[in-house]
Each structure stands twice: as C-alpha cells, then as structure tokens.
Enzyme design. Sequence first.
Site, mmCIF file in Angstrom:
data_model
loop_
_atom_site.group_PDB
_atom_site.id
_atom_site.type_symbol
_atom_site.label_atom_id
_atom_site.label_comp_id
_atom_site.label_asym_id
_atom_site.label_seq_id
_atom_site.Cartn_x
_atom_site.Cartn_y
_atom_site.Cartn_z
ATOM 1 N N GLU A 19 0.843 -1.192 0.000
ATOM 2 C CA GLU A 19 0.000 0.000 0.000
ATOM 3 C C GLU A 19 0.877 1.240 0.000
ATOM 4 O OE1 GLU A 19 -3.479 0.175 2.749
ATOM 5 O OE2 GLU A 19 -2.429 1.909 3.596
ATOM 6 N N THR A 50 -3.988 4.818 -0.983
ATOM 7 C CA THR A 50 -4.890 5.329 0.046
ATOM 8 C C THR A 50 -5.562 6.630 -0.401
ATOM 9 O OG1 THR A 50 -3.210 6.638 1.187
ATOM 10 C CG2 THR A 50 -3.441 4.337 1.855
ATOM 11 N N TYR A 58 -6.559 26.852 8.815
ATOM 12 C CA TYR A 58 -6.970 28.197 9.222
ATOM 13 C C TYR A 58 -6.068 29.227 8.552
ATOM 14 C CZ TYR A 58 -9.842 25.798 12.637
ATOM 15 O OH TYR A 58 -10.785 25.000 13.227
ATOM 16 N N HIS A 94 -8.509 3.430 -2.652
ATOM 17 C CA HIS A 94 -9.352 3.368 -1.465
ATOM 18 C C HIS A 94 -10.498 4.359 -1.626
ATOM 19 C CE1 HIS A 94 -6.161 1.526 1.472
ATOM 20 N NE2 HIS A 94 -6.224 0.906 0.303
ATOM 21 N N ASP A 126 -11.777 7.350 8.962
ATOM 22 C CA ASP A 126 -11.702 7.800 10.349
ATOM 23 C C ASP A 126 -12.486 9.088 10.547
ATOM 24 O OD1 ASP A 126 -9.941 5.697 10.997
ATOM 25 O OD2 ASP A 126 -8.238 6.861 10.242
ATOM 26 N N GLN A 210 -6.180 -5.078 9.266
ATOM 27 C CA GLN A 210 -5.334 -4.078 9.907
ATOM 28 C C GLN A 210 -4.039 -4.763 10.345
ATOM 29 O OE1 GLN A 210 -6.571 -0.752 12.898
ATOM 30 N NE2 GLN A 210 -6.107 -2.537 14.120
#
Length: 317
Positions: A19, A50, A58, A94, A126, A210
């Site tokens: 990966e 990925t 900001y 992904h 996530d 994982q």
Amino acid sequence: MKVTEHIKNAKGETLFSFEIIPPKKGKNIQDLYDNIDPLMEFKPPFIDVTTSREEYIYIEKQGLLDRKITRMRPGTVGICAAIKHKYDVDAVPHVLCGGFSKEETEYLLVDCHYLGITNVMALRGDAMSHQKYFEAQKGGHKYASELVAQIQNLNCGKYLHDVLEVDDKSDFCIGVAGYPEKHIEAPSLQTDLKRLKEKVDAGADYVVTQMFFDNQKYFEFAEAAKKAGIHVPIIPGIKPIAVQRHLQLLPQVFKIDLPEDLIQAVENCKDNKQVRQVGVEWAIKQSKELQQAGVPVLHFYSMGKSDNIKTIASALF
C-alpha cells in the site's frame, strides 16, 4: 484483473502486495515512483493507493482566522491510473465514506470504470481530527456496508438516480477492512465480526486486515470469521516497526497489542537504525509463518518508504 482472480491464478502460492500513500500537494510524483521501483522485482499483482480525508486549515485574513477545508493528499484515482500505465499492474484506490457524498462516490467510481480500474477498497474512514466520533458527510454513507452496497448496485447497472440498460457495466472487485484485534469502536470482537459479515453479504469479495504483530491473532480471527460464515479471502496486513515511538503510537492509534518479545527487542535498541532492523527481522519471521500457513497474499503497509519492505520481500519471494 480482479484481486480474487490474481489469488485464484496463484494456485495456493502466496502473493506480494503493498500500500502506498499519495504525495502531499506540491510534491513530485517521482518521489512515489522512486519508492515503488525497488519493489517491482517481487511482481506485485496489485498496489493499493490510500485516500486521505479532508481536514480544516486556518488562514489569517485581516487579523481573523478563516477556516477552510482541504485535502493535503489528493489524486488517488489519478495516481492509480499512472501506476497502471507505468507498471502494468492493477492499482486499487481506497474509496471512503467520510468526506464524500453518495453522488461524489458515484462519480469517482464511474471515473475508475472509464480508466479500466477493476478493484476498489471500500472503507468507512476515520473521524476528522476535531471530531470525537465519525460523522457521515451530508448525503454520504455512515457505514462501509452501505458503501459496498452502492458499489455492488453500480455493478448491476443501478445508479443513484437511474437504472441504466448498458452493455458495459462496471464489475468492481470490492475489498474491505478486517480487524484481528477488533475495530477501535466495536464493543466486542464478535460484534465486529457481525459488521464484517454485513460487508461481505453486501458484496465484498475479499478482506485485508489491519496490521498485527502476533500471528495467532490473525489465525484466530480467520477461523472465527469462517465460523461466522465469512468465506472470502482474508489477506493479512503487515507493517514493520521502524522507530522507537511506534511502541506507544501504534497501540494508541490502532488499539493493538504488541508481543512482549518485540517490545523488549525495541527497548534494547540504542537508536532507530537498530529499531528498523528489529522491525525487519520481526516482519520476516512473521511473514514466513504466514506463508507456511498458506495465506493468499502478504500485504505490506509501506507508509511511503520501501527500503525495509524490499529487505523483507527479498527474504520471502
């Protein structure tokens, strides 16, 4: 070719894959090629790419901070097309729930189909850094099983707002994630296996785990998955430890256990060069046992660096 076809054609021989992470904006793709090149001698049938979640930055304007959303590592589909063209191997993008609406996901999948990309890895993703828990994008999927179902629907000619009679339907081979030590948010391993079964029932064709450092965790997980009615290939994901802080970072981020022998070996190292060597030796030992057990593929998380993966692969393939 589909990942499952590569596995079938190998006739029991363990394959090698890895990966990669797209370079940050402003970086040259040649850096990526420089890390892929040394691994091509081991003939990977596919390479995962990925996808990064969006994040907030900001920007100061007239003394005030203006919050903007950005992606620091865009280009997953483009990189997959480049890899496919340059190396003549299958690239697996992904595809995330997080940060994408269902419509954006459909557009991405259509682009993949146009480019001849036949494999995708369907992941929830996530939570964003400012979120305590994962929140679905407005108009997006909350669970990976829903994403798998959308991809499978597209394979059947069912688009979000149309059912099209087409001669050239997509035929994506769908990978999903599995967690030998359970997902961080799952209340139990058995509950997590139920979620995995839902993904497979929705159309997932294979599982990539994982990272783990104790093979027994993988063997027990694979056996429990089989008992739960999951009969697709389960590919072990391997990551060699590379720096001392991985002893704290990996358990904290991924909620995994490290074997005491590995912990002791890393703690005895004088510097990260020695740690990297320990990580290589552990991954070789781990991989050889998995090979002997007949796993379909050894899938390595390279994290953008290939020197240690090359050393490991040289001892195995």
